[in-house]
Design a protein around this motif. Structure first.
Motif, PDB file in Angstrom:
ATOM      1  N   THR A  64     106.887  74.868  -3.719  1.00 47.83           N
ATOM      2  CA  THR A  64     105.716  75.731  -3.677  1.00 47.83           C
ATOM      3  C   THR A  64     106.151  77.167  -3.413  1.00 47.83           C
ATOM      4  O   THR A  64     107.322  77.432  -3.070  1.00 47.83           O
ATOM      5  N   LYS A  65     105.222  78.080  -3.535  1.00 50.07           N
ATOM      6  CA  LYS A  65     105.531  79.483  -3.308  1.00 50.07           C
ATOM      7  C   LYS A  65     105.743  79.793  -1.824  1.00 50.07           C
ATOM      8  O   LYS A  65     106.230  80.872  -1.486  1.00 50.07           O
ATOM      9  N   THR A  66     105.407  78.834  -0.973  1.00 53.13           N
ATOM     10  CA  THR A  66     105.682  78.979   0.469  1.00 53.13           C
ATOM     11  C   THR A  66     107.005  78.307   0.850  1.00 53.13           C
ATOM     12  O   THR A  66     107.234  78.007   2.026  1.00 53.13           O
ATOM     13  N   GLU A  67     107.844  78.048  -0.149  1.00 51.92           N
ATOM     14  CA  GLU A  67     109.178  77.458   0.020  1.00 51.92           C
ATOM     15  C   GLU A  67     109.125  76.036   0.582  1.00 51.92           C
ATOM     16  O   GLU A  67     110.053  75.568   1.250  1.00 51.92           O
ATOM     17  N   LEU A  68     108.056  75.351   0.287  1.00 50.98           N
ATOM     18  CA  LEU A  68     107.937  73.942   0.651  1.00 50.98           C
ATOM     19  C   LEU A  68     108.387  73.091  -0.524  1.00 50.98           C
ATOM     20  O   LEU A  68     107.967  73.318  -1.658  1.00 50.98           O
ATOM     21  N   VAL A  69     109.272  72.097  -0.246  1.00 51.93           N
ATOM     22  CA  VAL A  69     109.796  71.241  -1.304  1.00 51.93           C
ATOM     23  C   VAL A  69     109.277  69.829  -1.087  1.00 51.93           C
ATOM     24  O   VAL A  69     109.441  69.253  -0.003  1.00 51.93           O
ATOM     25  N   ILE A  70     108.646  69.277  -2.112  1.00 54.19           N
ATOM     26  CA  ILE A  70     108.118  67.915  -2.054  1.00 54.19           C
ATOM     27  C   ILE A  70     108.856  67.092  -3.099  1.00 54.19           C
ATOM     28  O   ILE A  70     108.983  67.518  -4.257  1.00 54.19           O
ATOM     29  N   SER A  71     109.347  65.933  -2.686  1.00 54.88           N
ATOM     30  CA  SER A  71     110.112  65.104  -3.620  1.00 54.88           C
ATOM     31  C   SER A  71     109.767  63.638  -3.418  1.00 54.88           C
ATOM     32  O   SER A  71     109.419  63.201  -2.315  1.00 54.88           O
ATOM     33  N   ILE A  72     109.878  62.889  -4.504  1.00 61.39           N
ATOM     34  CA  ILE A  72     109.670  61.439  -4.493  1.00 61.39           C
ATOM     35  C   ILE A  72     110.818  60.828  -5.274  1.00 61.39           C
ATOM     36  O   ILE A  72     111.066  61.203  -6.420  1.00 61.39           O
ATOM     37  N   ASP A  73     111.519  59.897  -4.655  1.00 59.90           N
ATOM     38  CA  ASP A  73     112.678  59.288  -5.308  1.00 59.90           C
ATOM     39  C   ASP A  73     112.294  57.981  -5.979  1.00 59.90           C
ATOM     40  O   ASP A  73     111.169  57.519  -5.906  1.00 59.90           O
ATOM     41  N   TYR A  74     113.253  57.438  -6.671  1.00 57.80           N
ATOM     42  CA  TYR A  74     113.113  56.173  -7.376  1.00 57.80           C
ATOM     43  C   TYR A  74     111.977  56.205  -8.415  1.00 57.80           C
ATOM     44  O   TYR A  74     111.269  55.218  -8.614  1.00 57.80           O
ATOM     45  N   ILE A  75     111.881  57.326  -9.080  1.00 55.71           N
ATOM     46  CA  ILE A  75     110.961  57.417 -10.212  1.00 55.71           C
ATOM     47  C   ILE A  75     111.752  57.045 -11.472  1.00 55.71           C
ATOM     48  O   ILE A  75     112.852  57.560 -11.688  1.00 55.71           O
ATOM     49  N   PRO A  76     111.260  56.117 -12.287  1.00 56.47           N
ATOM     50  CA  PRO A  76     111.978  55.785 -13.522  1.00 56.47           C
ATOM     51  C   PRO A  76     112.288  57.053 -14.333  1.00 56.47           C
ATOM     52  O   PRO A  76     111.497  58.001 -14.373  1.00 56.47           O
ATOM     53  N   LYS A  77     113.469  57.055 -14.944  1.00 55.44           N
ATOM     54  CA  LYS A  77     113.946  58.266 -15.631  1.00 55.44           C
ATOM     55  C   LYS A  77     112.966  58.751 -16.693  1.00 55.44           C
ATOM     56  O   LYS A  77     112.721  59.949 -16.825  1.00 55.44           O
ATOM     57  N   ASN A  78     112.427  57.818 -17.455  1.00 53.42           N
ATOM     58  CA  ASN A  78     111.505  58.220 -18.511  1.00 53.42           C
ATOM     59  C   ASN A  78     110.267  58.893 -17.921  1.00 53.42           C
ATOM     60  O   ASN A  78     109.777  59.916 -18.424  1.00 53.42           O
ATOM     61  N   GLN A  79     109.762  58.337 -16.834  1.00 47.41           N
ATOM     62  CA  GLN A  79     108.586  58.917 -16.188  1.00 47.41           C
ATOM     63  C   GLN A  79     108.918  60.271 -15.569  1.00 47.41           C
ATOM     64  O   GLN A  79     108.121  61.217 -15.636  1.00 47.41           O
ATOM     65  N   ALA A  80     110.098  60.400 -14.962  1.00 51.06           N
ATOM     66  CA  ALA A  80     110.493  61.651 -14.327  1.00 51.06           C
ATOM     67  C   ALA A  80     110.603  62.771 -15.357  1.00 51.06           C
ATOM     68  O   ALA A  80     110.202  63.920 -15.105  1.00 51.06           O
ATOM     69  N   ARG A  81     111.115  62.448 -16.521  1.00 51.96           N
ATOM     70  CA  ARG A  81     111.228  63.465 -17.572  1.00 51.96           C
ATOM     71  C   ARG A  81     109.851  63.920 -18.057  1.00 51.96           C
ATOM     72  O   ARG A  81     109.619  65.118 -18.287  1.00 51.96           O
ATOM     73  N   LYS A  82     108.932  62.984 -18.203  1.00 55.74           N
ATOM     74  CA  LYS A  82     107.596  63.341 -18.637  1.00 55.74           C
ATOM     75  C   LYS A  82     106.859  64.147 -17.568  1.00 55.74           C
ATOM     76  O   LYS A  82     106.101  65.077 -17.891  1.00 55.74           O
ATOM     77  N   LEU A  83     107.082  63.801 -16.294  1.00 56.97           N
ATOM     78  CA  LEU A  83     106.484  64.590 -15.217  1.00 56.97           C
ATOM     79  C   LEU A  83     107.009  66.026 -15.239  1.00 56.97           C
ATOM     80  O   LEU A  83     106.249  66.988 -15.079  1.00 56.97           O
ATOM     81  N   HIS A  84     108.316  66.155 -15.445  1.00 55.15           N
ATOM     82  CA  HIS A  84     108.935  67.486 -15.478  1.00 55.15           C
ATOM     83  C   HIS A  84     108.412  68.300 -16.669  1.00 55.15           C
ATOM     84  O   HIS A  84     108.108  69.497 -16.541  1.00 55.15           O
ATOM     85  N   THR A  85     108.308  67.636 -17.824  1.00 54.79           N
ATOM     86  CA  THR A  85     107.814  68.342 -19.022  1.00 54.79           C
ATOM     87  C   THR A  85     106.373  68.801 -18.838  1.00 54.79           C
ATOM     88  O   THR A  85     106.019  69.941 -19.170  1.00 54.79           O
TER      89      THR A  85
END
Length: 240
Positions: free
Chosen positions: A100-121
């Protein structure tokens, strides 16, 4: 919304988790808010209550089940607050995170690669829309009543064509003008030279000079030729 989710989900998502999330989203979505993609956590062991990431055209929603799946926490972040999106692929799945613009980082692991790529896109597309918004300007056609053009009763103008005729310069008008025999005196003299000689011989000097002037006028008016005038002139001068 269920019909829309069928187009964006794939076989890697847990159907039971999707069913629980969509049941909750019905009351969470705002007006004109549409779900773009949903990523569901998939750990190596059996995940009974996986975390999920829901991306809409207005925000990112983090869904975390609690109380053995009886309730769920929702944390949302508007796209205006998102600073960047990242994907880190591991051996077992991928880690999707965003800042975020307040330098907060949110992450979730163990996301299937195909899903992670679509989320990023999808995240990149939404951030790009914020930087370069598509402005649709309505096209307004101005309709004005055309005034009739008055028709004047005019006669069509025809340009007069003047044909140029090449003319030859005339220096001696006596050559082109006929001799009018209105003067009987020169003609009678030309016909009857004997009587003319008698008459000329009887004239005085003033009369001869006046006669010569008359011949000159005839020459100037083109009534006699130059040769005739010279003959008369020579003859008159012989008696003066």
């Amino acid at each position: 919304m269920i019909d829309n989710l069928k187009k964006i989900l794939n076989e890697d998502q847990d159907p039971k988790a999707i069913e629980k999330i969509t049941a909750k989203l019905e009351s969470l979505l705002m007006k004109n808010e549409e779900v773009g993609y949903i990523g569901v956590q998939k750990k190596p062991a059996i995940t009974v209550f996986p975390d999920s990431i829901v991306m809409t055209n207005k925000r990112i929603i983090i869904c975390k089940p609690k109380n053995l799946g009886l309730s769920m926490d929702f944390i949302d972040y508007d796209w205006d607050d998102i600073g960047g999106a990242f994907v880190k692929e591991n051996i077992l799945g991928s880690e999707f995170s965003f800042s975020t613009k307040t330098e907060l980082v949110i992450s979730i692991d163990y996301i299937p690669k195909n899903q992670a790529r679509k989320l990023h896109t999808f995240a990149k597309e939404q951030m790009d829309l914020l930087k370069n918004p598509i402005v649709i300007t309505p096209i307004i056609e101005e309709i004005t009543e055309e005034e009739p053009i008055p028709v004047l009763d005019t006669i069509p103008y025809e340009e007069e064509v003047i044909e140029e005729i090449e003319t030859e310069e005339v220096t001696n008008f006596a050559e082109i003008m006929p001799v009018i025999s209105t003067y009987s005196e020169p003609v009678s003299e030309a016909v009857n030279t004997t009587s003319a000689e008698k008459k000329i011989s009887e004239m005085s000097s003033d009369e001869l000079f006046s006669k010569l002037q008359n011949y000159k006028k005839l020459l100037d008016n083109g009534l006699i030729l130059q040769g005739e005038y010279d003959t008369y002139k020579k003859e008159i001068l012989s008696y003066m």
